[in-house]
Design an enzyme around this catalytic site. Sequence first.
Site, mmCIF file in Angstrom:
data_model
loop_
_atom_site.group_PDB
_atom_site.id
_atom_site.type_symbol
_atom_site.label_atom_id
_atom_site.label_comp_id
_atom_site.label_asym_id
_atom_site.label_seq_id
_atom_site.Cartn_x
_atom_site.Cartn_y
_atom_site.Cartn_z
ATOM 1 N N HIS A 1 41.880 78.380 -53.313
ATOM 2 C CA HIS A 1 41.857 79.550 -54.210
ATOM 3 C C HIS A 1 43.164 79.666 -54.985
ATOM 4 C CE1 HIS A 1 38.138 81.736 -53.739
ATOM 5 N NE2 HIS A 1 38.222 81.759 -52.420
ATOM 6 N N HIS B 1 40.088 76.333 -47.562
ATOM 7 C CA HIS B 1 39.347 77.102 -48.567
ATOM 8 C C HIS B 1 40.286 78.084 -49.284
ATOM 9 C CE1 HIS B 1 35.555 79.413 -49.793
ATOM 10 N NE2 HIS B 1 36.516 80.275 -50.049
ATOM 11 N N GLU B 2 41.150 78.748 -48.497
ATOM 12 C CA GLU B 2 42.064 79.744 -49.088
ATOM 13 C C GLU B 2 43.113 79.082 -49.974
ATOM 14 O OE1 GLU B 2 41.097 82.658 -49.005
ATOM 15 O OE2 GLU B 2 39.690 82.315 -47.382
ATOM 16 N N GLN C 1 41.738 86.597 -55.348
ATOM 17 C CA GLN C 1 40.422 87.239 -55.222
ATOM 18 C C GLN C 1 40.490 88.755 -55.428
ATOM 19 O OE1 GLN C 1 39.518 85.047 -51.353
ATOM 20 N NE2 GLN C 1 37.497 85.186 -52.266
ATOM 21 N N GLY D 1 38.740 85.283 -44.428
ATOM 22 C CA GLY D 1 39.921 84.914 -45.197
ATOM 23 C C GLY D 1 39.840 85.567 -46.562
ATOM 24 N N CYS E 1 31.773 82.275 -49.943
ATOM 25 C CA CYS E 1 32.974 82.815 -50.582
ATOM 26 C C CYS E 1 32.705 84.246 -51.023
ATOM 27 C CB CYS E 1 33.346 81.949 -51.788
ATOM 28 S SG CYS E 1 34.862 82.493 -52.601
ATOM 29 N N LEU E 2 33.637 85.143 -50.705
ATOM 30 C CA LEU E 2 33.478 86.551 -51.108
ATOM 31 C C LEU E 2 33.415 86.687 -52.621
ATOM 32 C CD1 LEU E 2 35.995 88.212 -48.622
ATOM 33 C CD2 LEU E 2 33.508 88.239 -48.494
HETATM 34 ZN ZN ZN Z 1 36.592 81.996 -51.250
#
Ligand code: ZN
Length: 167
Positions: A135, A131-132, A51, A46, A88-89
């Site tokens: 963000h 999670h997204e 991000q 995702g 998380c990226l």
């Molecule tokens: Zn994340």
Amino acid sequence: MALRKIITSENPILRQKAKKVHHFDPSLQKLIEDMFETMHAANGVGLAAPQIAQSIRLFVAEYEDHKVAIFNPEIVKAEGEALGTEGCLSIPGYAGDNIRRATKILVKGLDLRGKPIRIPAEDWFARVLQHEIDHLDGILFIDRLDRPEDLRDVTAEEEEEKAISIE
Ligand code: ZN
């Protein structure tokens, strides 16, 4: 298509509440393609627009036969509760355990043309979507840890087997 730079948690953009999208012009198609490409290159499942430093309410996610790009998403139904592990990226190298999420959700939002869409999701995919959406509200998984010891390094096995979701 082009790879975009994924920003990390010290960047204040990740802490902003992202803005709703009201104009659905063709440039969004390119943005979505870039986001999928960037997510795949980073081995993520995702990716939310903040991000890549775009503070708008959009995320993409892909897992098995689910592939979504959704604008202005809202969780309209949520059931159940489960603890799970997330990465998380934007927080590379770390994982969080025992993160509480609903197990079954319904997300409403808009597609690339501004048409309403609904995404029902369960279990692992439901976790990714929650999670997204976090963000887009400036929330990171580290904010959802009840105990500091639940934050740890991603293990080599997890990284290799993609045993946890990195979003
Ligand atoms: Zn994340």
